[in-house]
Design a protein around this motif. Structure first.
Motif, PDB file in Angstrom:
ATOM      1  N   GLY A  56       0.907  -1.254   0.058  1.00 25.54           N
ATOM      2  CA  GLY A  56      -0.177   0.179   0.114  1.00 25.54           C
ATOM      3  C   GLY A  56       0.860   1.229  -0.052  1.00 25.54           C
ATOM      4  N   GLU A  57       0.289   2.299   0.420  1.00 24.12           N
ATOM      5  CA  GLU A  57       0.787   3.707   0.415  1.00 24.12           C
ATOM      6  C   GLU A  57       1.744   3.719   1.978  1.00 24.12           C
ATOM      7  OE1 GLU A  57      -2.038   6.686  -0.293  1.00 24.12           O
ATOM      8  OE2 GLU A  57      -2.455   5.952  -2.633  1.00 24.12           O
ATOM      9  N   SER A  58       2.567   4.541   1.840  1.00 22.09           N
ATOM     10  CA  SER A  58       3.270   5.085   3.192  1.00 22.09           C
ATOM     11  C   SER A  58       3.731   3.598   3.842  1.00 22.09           C
ATOM     12  CB  SER A  58       2.532   5.839   3.997  1.00 22.09           C
ATOM     13  OG  SER A  58       2.399   6.938   3.524  1.00 22.09           O
ATOM     14  N   VAL A  59       4.135   2.570   3.247  1.00 18.34           N
ATOM     15  CA  VAL A  59       4.693   1.640   3.779  1.00 18.34           C
ATOM     16  C   VAL A  59       6.218   1.662   3.938  1.00 18.34           C
ATOM     17  CG1 VAL A  59       5.302  -0.932   3.351  1.00 18.34           C
ATOM     18  CG2 VAL A  59       2.940   0.124   2.822  1.00 18.34           C
ATOM     19  N   THR A  60       6.703   0.883   5.128  1.00 14.22           N
ATOM     20  CA  THR A  60       8.124   0.881   5.420  1.00 14.22           C
ATOM     21  C   THR A  60       8.560  -0.694   5.497  1.00 14.22           C
ATOM     22  OG1 THR A  60       7.868   2.961   6.756  1.00 14.22           O
ATOM     23  CG2 THR A  60      10.103   1.503   7.173  1.00 14.22           C
ATOM     24  N   THR A  61       9.646  -0.703   4.821  1.00 13.74           N
ATOM     25  CA  THR A  61      10.103  -2.099   5.201  1.00 13.74           C
ATOM     26  C   THR A  61      11.553  -2.045   5.892  1.00 13.74           C
ATOM     27  OG1 THR A  61      11.478  -2.494   2.938  1.00 13.74           O
ATOM     28  CG2 THR A  61       8.978  -2.884   2.968  1.00 13.74           C
ATOM     29  N   GLY A  62      11.577  -3.307   6.715  1.00  9.79           N
ATOM     30  CA  GLY A  62      12.792  -3.341   7.494  1.00  9.79           C
ATOM     31  C   GLY A  62      14.042  -3.596   6.663  1.00  9.79           C
ATOM     32  N   ALA A  63      15.224  -3.281   6.738  1.00 12.78           N
ATOM     33  CA  ALA A  63      16.338  -3.390   6.099  1.00 12.78           C
ATOM     34  C   ALA A  63      16.490  -4.905   6.120  1.00 12.78           C
ATOM     35  CB  ALA A  63      17.471  -2.852   6.695  1.00 12.78           C
ATOM     36  N   GLY A  64      16.777  -5.545   4.945  1.00 15.77           N
ATOM     37  CA  GLY A  64      17.230  -6.889   4.997  1.00 15.77           C
ATOM     38  C   GLY A  64      15.944  -8.022   4.825  1.00 15.77           C
ATOM     39  N   SER A  65      14.779  -7.084   4.787  1.00 19.66           N
ATOM     40  CA  SER A  65      13.527  -8.088   4.748  1.00 19.66           C
ATOM     41  C   SER A  65      13.446  -8.757   3.345  1.00 19.66           C
ATOM     42  CB  SER A  65      12.491  -7.305   5.052  1.00 19.66           C
ATOM     43  OG  SER A  65      12.351  -6.845   6.481  1.00 19.66           O
ATOM     44  N   VAL A  66      13.059 -10.061   3.530  1.00 14.42           N
ATOM     45  CA  VAL A  66      12.310 -10.823   2.244  1.00 14.42           C
ATOM     46  C   VAL A  66      10.995 -10.806   2.264  1.00 14.42           C
ATOM     47  CG1 VAL A  66      12.282 -12.899   0.988  1.00 14.42           C
ATOM     48  CG2 VAL A  66      14.225 -12.362   2.354  1.00 14.42           C
ATOM     49  N   ILE A  67      10.410  -9.733   1.581  1.00 18.51           N
ATOM     50  CA  ILE A  67       8.916  -9.607   1.333  1.00 18.51           C
ATOM     51  C   ILE A  67       7.966 -10.651   0.576  1.00 18.51           C
ATOM     52  CG2 ILE A  67       7.211  -7.798   1.374  1.00 18.51           C
ATOM     53  CD1 ILE A  67       9.162  -7.200   3.494  1.00 18.51           C
ATOM     54  N   THR A  68       7.308 -11.487   1.312  1.00 23.58           N
ATOM     55  CA  THR A  68       6.487 -12.339   0.310  1.00 23.58           C
ATOM     56  C   THR A  68       4.978 -11.941   0.435  1.00 23.58           C
ATOM     57  OG1 THR A  68       6.574 -13.698   2.276  1.00 23.58           O
ATOM     58  CG2 THR A  68       8.212 -14.075   0.599  1.00 23.58           C
ATOM     59  N   LYS A  69       4.652 -11.088   1.357  1.00 20.88           N
ATOM     60  CA  LYS A  69       3.114 -10.829   1.420  1.00 20.88           C
ATOM     61  C   LYS A  69       2.722  -9.792   1.328  1.00 20.88           C
ATOM     62  CE  LYS A  69       2.905 -14.266   5.217  1.00 20.88           C
ATOM     63  NZ  LYS A  69       3.275 -14.200   6.622  1.00 20.88           N
ATOM     64  N   ASP A  70       1.615  -9.421   0.887  1.00 23.87           N
ATOM     65  CA  ASP A  70       1.018  -8.030   0.497  1.00 23.87           C
ATOM     66  C   ASP A  70       1.028  -7.038   1.838  1.00 23.87           C
ATOM     67  OD1 ASP A  70       0.880  -8.875  -1.952  1.00 23.87           O
ATOM     68  OD2 ASP A  70      -1.206  -8.614  -2.212  1.00 23.87           O
ATOM     69  N   SER A  71       1.095  -5.789   1.783  1.00 23.99           N
ATOM     70  CA  SER A  71       0.880  -5.112   3.128  1.00 23.99           C
ATOM     71  C   SER A  71       0.166  -3.965   2.980  1.00 23.99           C
ATOM     72  CB  SER A  71       2.241  -5.078   3.712  1.00 23.99           C
ATOM     73  OG  SER A  71       2.992  -4.251   2.929  1.00 23.99           O
ATOM     74  N   LYS A  72      -0.472  -3.340   3.755  1.00 26.61           N
ATOM     75  CA  LYS A  72      -1.623  -2.303   3.828  1.00 26.61           C
ATOM     76  C   LYS A  72      -0.913  -0.917   3.876  1.00 26.61           C
ATOM     77  CE  LYS A  72      -5.543  -4.780   5.418  1.00 26.61           C
ATOM     78  NZ  LYS A  72      -6.112  -5.440   6.333  1.00 26.61           N
ATOM     79  N   ASP A  73      -1.726  -0.175   3.471  1.00 27.14           N
ATOM     80  CA  ASP A  73      -1.105   1.480   3.831  1.00 27.14           C
ATOM     81  C   ASP A  73      -0.740   1.342   5.227  1.00 27.14           C
ATOM     82  OD1 ASP A  73      -2.462   1.920   1.257  1.00 27.14           O
ATOM     83  OD2 ASP A  73      -3.974   3.100   1.865  1.00 27.14           O
ATOM     84  N   ASN A  74       0.310   2.516   5.319  1.00 27.27           N
ATOM     85  CA  ASN A  74       0.658   2.692   6.674  1.00 27.27           C
ATOM     86  C   ASN A  74       1.222   1.753   7.461  1.00 27.27           C
ATOM     87  OD1 ASN A  74      -0.047   5.749   6.105  1.00 27.27           O
ATOM     88  ND2 ASN A  74      -1.933   4.849   6.473  1.00 27.27           N
ATOM     89  N   SER A  75       1.757   0.856   6.984  1.00 28.35           N
ATOM     90  CA  SER A  75       2.266  -0.474   7.853  1.00 28.35           C
ATOM     91  C   SER A  75       3.679  -0.359   7.607  1.00 28.35           C
ATOM     92  CB  SER A  75       1.686  -1.652   7.280  1.00 28.35           C
ATOM     93  OG  SER A  75       1.865  -1.913   5.899  1.00 28.35           O
ATOM     94  N   LEU A  76       4.232  -1.327   8.620  1.00 23.18           N
ATOM     95  CA  LEU A  76       5.800  -1.831   8.667  1.00 23.18           C
ATOM     96  C   LEU A  76       5.584  -3.137   8.295  1.00 23.18           C
ATOM     97  CD1 LEU A  76       9.045  -1.315   8.972  1.00 23.18           C
ATOM     98  CD2 LEU A  76       8.371  -1.778  11.572  1.00 23.18           C
TER      99      LEU A  76
END
Ligand code: UD1
Ligand code: MG
Length: 449
Positions: free
Chosen positions: A411-431
């Motif tokens: 979504g919008e305004s999402v943050t991901t943690g350094a070194g993450s492997v992102i496999t799942k969708d995530s919503k607005d304003n989430s980490l």
């Protein structure tokens, strides 16, 4: 009635190439295609291309070849023989026949028109283009008698006296086809090359005229790679001069190449070793290069692109790219974005003010406005069989070394943690974070061996 015959059957022995001579390119277009394009401008009633050596390859190389009739010359026994074959293959040998060597690629339609007009005005049997060359080596020498051409002697058949004549045959002729066809079959091959020369038809025709023009590079024939490179240089010089007169600066002009179709706006600076190919448009106030390659792309206003490669893409305004970025086909980088060091982008759309500054691969992605992609971010877009999309909403902040396993939708305004492997969708304003927690074992000593 105007017919055109282009001679393109020869092998081009002096090129020392497996490619037929007329298929060698200058500024991206084959010699033959250039001659054909000039002829199209004249709107002739019919165009014949005489092919022989690797004729299939030659015929297939031509774009828009529906308007062309091919005539096969086999074996290739000289330029006169090529026209003998043509005259036999075509039922009606009438009207004017413009004959062009396929290895004289820079001939301009205006010059051809001048020749045709002179020919008509003087009601000639043959008119041909001549020029005086400082170094006439390799060309047929033209000998005049009053206003008429008496004969043409090929380099290999010249005696010492004939060889110093600077007036050469450019290989561009306009014939009264009816008159030519009456004498064409009397041509012989009793010369040093044992070939039937088209030039031997001149003394057999009554009214033979020369249109002498200034030696401005347009008549350069190509028989070897040195002449090929001279032609390339001459065409490049005129392209760059045109742009300079329109307000483009070249820092080191000799090291750059620009396609004929390219458009470049005012106050663009082209740095050293920059190559602009195909249908590319660079708008005003850009700095392009050094060491940059751009093909079939559009670059907007006020962009700076250095040490980078761009294919088939849209770069909008006020964008910085490089050093060492690779923008692959079907990408769109929107205004005020920044693509940095060692970044590869493919088939992706980046909205305004997005940043991909370091060491990333962004493929098949849509990146929202003002999103920052951290160093080392990778979109894993390929599952071994298919490519998948990554979508990241606006105002997001992607931590360094994030891997997106596509398909994935953030979504919008999402943050991901350094070194993450992102496999799942995530919503607005989430980490979104996926990594093992750090464990600190205190007072830990390495085992002694
Ligand atoms: C030719 C002219 C020469 C002229 C020069 C201009 C003759 C005999 N000589 O010499 O007077 O100054 O061009 O550039 O014409 N070709 C065929 N079939 C053949 C042989 C050649 O189609 O059997 C084609 C070639 O593919 C080429 C063109 O004719 O496109 C000219 O042949 P080339 O061998 O290059 O002739 P030049 O020696 O350059
Ligand atoms: Mg030639």
């Amino acid at each position: 009635m105007l017919s055109v015959a282009i001679l393109a059957a020869g092998k081009g022995t002096r090129m020392k190439s497996s490619l037929p001579k007329v298929l060698h390119k200058i500024s991206g277009k084959s010699l033959l295609q250039r001659v054909i394009d000039s002829c199209f401008e004249l709107n002739p009633d019919q165009i014949f291309v005489i092919t022989g050596h690797k004729s299939k390859e030659v015929q297939e190389s031509i774009t828009d070849n529906k308007k062309i009739q091919f005539v096969i010359q086999d074996p290739q026994s000289g330029t006169g023989h090529a026209i003998q074959v043509l005259c036999k293959a075509v039922k009606k040998n009438e009207g004017k026949l413009l004959v062009l060597n396929g290895d004289v690629p820079l001939i301009k339609p205006e010059t051809l028109n001048r020749l045709i007009n002179l020919h008509d005005f003087k009601n000639a049997d043959v008119s041909l283009i001549t020029t005086k060359k400082k170094n006439p080596y390799g060309y047929g020498r033209v000998f005049l008698e009053g206003d008429f051409i008496q004969r043409i002697v090929e380099e290999k058949d010249c005696n010492d006296l004939e060889r110093v004549n600077p007036l050469i045959n450019a290989g561009v002729y306009c014939f009264n086809w009816g008159n030519l066809s009456e004498i064409i079959n009397t041509l012989q091959s009793n010369n040093n090359q044992k070939e039937v020369y088209l030039t031997d038809s001149i003394p057999l025709l009554k009214n033979s005229l020369s249109l002498e023009i200034e030696d401005n590079g347009e008549l350069q024939g190509i028989n070897n790679r040195i002449q090929l490179s001279e032609c390339e240089e001459s065409i490049q010089n005129s392209i760059k001069e045109k742009h300079m007169l329109n307000g483009v600066t070249f820092i080191n002009k000799a090291s750059c190449s620009i396609s004929e179709e390219a458009e470049i706006g005012k106050d663009v600076i082209i740095e050293a070793n920059t190559h602009i190919r195909g249908n590319t448009k660079i708008n005003s106030h850009c700095i392009i290069g050094p060491n940059t390659f751009i093909e079939n792309s559009n670059v907007g206003l006020h962009c700076e692109i250095s040490n980078s490669t761009i294919y088939d893409s849209q770069i909008i305004d006020h964008i910085k790219i490089g050093p060492y970025s690779h923008i692959r086909p079907n990408s769109k980088i929107s205004s005020f974005s920044k693509i940095g060091n060692f970044v590869e982008i493919k088939n992706s759309q980046l909205e305004e003010e997005s940043k991909v500054n370091h060491l990333s691969y962004i493929g098949d992605s849509i990146i929202g406005r003002s999103t920052n992609i951290g160093a080392g971010t990778i979109t894993a877009n390929f599952d071994g069989q298919k490519k998948h999309q990554t979508k990241i909403g606006k105002n997001s902040s992607i931590g360094a070394n994030t891997v997106f396993v596509a398909p994935i939708n953030l979504g919008e305004s999402v943050t991901t943690g350094a070194g993450s492997v992102i496999t799942k969708d995530s919503k607005d304003n989430s980490l979104a974070i996926s990594r093992t927690k750090q464990v600190n074992i205190e007072n830990w000593e390495r085992k002694k061996s």
